[in-house]
Design a protein around this motif. Structure first.
Motif, short mmCIF file in Angstrom:
data_model
loop_
_atom_site.label_atom_id
_atom_site.label_comp_id
_atom_site.label_asym_id
_atom_site.label_seq_id
_atom_site.Cartn_x
_atom_site.Cartn_y
_atom_site.Cartn_z
N GLY A 74 0.81 -1.21 0.00
CA GLY A 74 0.00 0.00 0.00
C GLY A 74 0.84 1.26 0.00
O GLY A 74 0.52 2.24 -0.67
N GLU A 75 1.95 1.24 0.75
CA GLU A 75 2.86 2.39 0.80
C GLU A 75 3.56 2.59 -0.54
O GLU A 75 3.72 3.72 -1.01
N ALA A 76 3.96 1.49 -1.17
CA ALA A 76 4.61 1.58 -2.49
C ALA A 76 3.64 2.17 -3.50
O ALA A 76 4.01 3.03 -4.32
N THR A 77 2.39 1.74 -3.44
CA THR A 77 1.36 2.25 -4.35
C THR A 77 1.10 3.73 -4.09
O THR A 77 1.01 4.53 -5.03
N ALA A 78 1.01 4.11 -2.82
CA ALA A 78 0.77 5.51 -2.46
C ALA A 78 1.91 6.40 -2.93
O ALA A 78 1.68 7.49 -3.47
N THR A 79 3.14 5.94 -2.75
CA THR A 79 4.30 6.72 -3.18
C THR A 79 4.30 6.89 -4.70
O THR A 79 4.52 7.98 -5.22
N TYR A 80 4.02 5.81 -5.41
CA TYR A 80 3.97 5.86 -6.88
C TYR A 80 2.90 6.85 -7.35
O TYR A 80 3.14 7.70 -8.21
N LEU A 81 1.70 6.74 -6.76
CA LEU A 81 0.59 7.62 -7.15
C LEU A 81 0.89 9.08 -6.82
O LEU A 81 0.58 9.98 -7.61
N THR A 82 1.50 9.32 -5.66
CA THR A 82 1.82 10.69 -5.26
C THR A 82 2.73 11.35 -6.28
O THR A 82 2.49 12.48 -6.71
N GLY A 107 -2.89 22.66 -9.21
CA GLY A 107 -4.35 22.65 -9.07
C GLY A 107 -4.93 21.36 -8.52
O GLY A 107 -6.13 21.24 -8.35
N LEU A 108 -4.07 20.36 -8.26
CA LEU A 108 -4.55 19.09 -7.71
C LEU A 108 -3.87 18.83 -6.38
O LEU A 108 -2.65 18.75 -6.29
N ARG A 109 -4.68 18.72 -5.35
CA ARG A 109 -4.18 18.44 -4.00
C ARG A 109 -4.19 16.92 -3.81
O ARG A 109 -5.21 16.28 -4.01
N VAL A 110 -3.04 16.36 -3.43
CA VAL A 110 -2.94 14.93 -3.19
C VAL A 110 -2.72 14.72 -1.70
O VAL A 110 -1.76 15.25 -1.13
N THR A 111 -3.62 13.97 -1.05
CA THR A 111 -3.51 13.73 0.38
C THR A 111 -3.49 12.23 0.64
O THR A 111 -3.87 11.43 -0.21
N ARG A 112 -3.05 11.86 1.84
CA ARG A 112 -2.99 10.45 2.25
C ARG A 112 -3.74 10.33 3.55
O ARG A 112 -3.63 11.19 4.42
#
Length: 199
Positions: free
Chosen positions: A148-156, A163-168
């Motif tokens: 999940g962390e690897a996926t979150a890092t890749y997506l971030t 104009g796009l806010r990315v949050t976790r």
């Protein structure tokens, strides 16, 4: 080991995720011993699920129509998308009644050990949904584990754009838990995500 069809039933039940040999045996004997258990109804539901349930063409959630009930709901905010790994995660978040945006189900998480890379997930479809500029925030709600962390890092990294806010989603100590039993990663996250207490 049991004879014939009883063992076949135990074997089939044991192939389901999360059901070990003892659980499979317990379920099998419940079916065999309980006269009121409606096997016909169970088989009809299983057949219906296989024939009628599909994945939403927009978000990837389970649906019985082309799109799921959440994507069809005009009261949901199209400006926020919550990205989850599996459809069951949508149910978990919906139970909180805290989120009023839309979802995007990836269909798993990046896991090189299991041979799952970014191209095996619904990341391209997510980027297509962001192309029109309506979405202003993407909440990454993947599991707080290695994949999940690897996926979150890749997506971030992929989603960082003006104009796009990315949050976790925050992660840390569970309510009712004891500090002594928390692992280092969970405690570390709890410290990172600490917030000021208002007077």
């Amino acid at each position: 080991m049991y004879e014939g069809i009883v063992q076949d039933l135990i074997d089939e039940l044991g192939r389901l995720p999360g059901i070990g040999p003892k659980s499979a045996q317990r379920i099998a004997f419940h079916i065999v011993q309980t006269e009121s258990f409606d096997v016909t109804r169970l088989s009809e539901i299983l057949r219906d699920v296989r024939e009628k349930v599909r994945f939403c063409s927009i978000c990837g959630n389970v649906a019985e129509q082309e799109t799921c009930s959440i994507c069809r709901d005009p009261r949901r905010s199209p400006a926020t998308i919550c990205v989850v790994e599996e459809a069951k995660d949508v149910v978990a978040i919906e139970r909180t009644r805290e989120f009023r945006g839309l979802y995007h189900v990836l269909g798993g998480a990046i896991s090189p050990i299991d041979g799952i890379g970014p191209d095996d997930l619904r990341i391209r479809q997510l980027l297509q949904r962001l192309a029109d500029g309506v979405v202003t925030e993407v909440i990454i709600a993947t599991d707080p584990n290695l994949e999940g962390e690897a996926t979150a890092t890749y997506l971030t990294r992929l989603l960082m754009q003006p104009g796009l806010r990315v949050t976790r989603l925050a992660s840390g100590l569970p309510v009712g838990g004891d500090l002594e039993y928390a692992d280092e990663v969970t405690l570390g996250r709890a410290f990172e995500g600490r917030r000021v207490i208002e007077h």
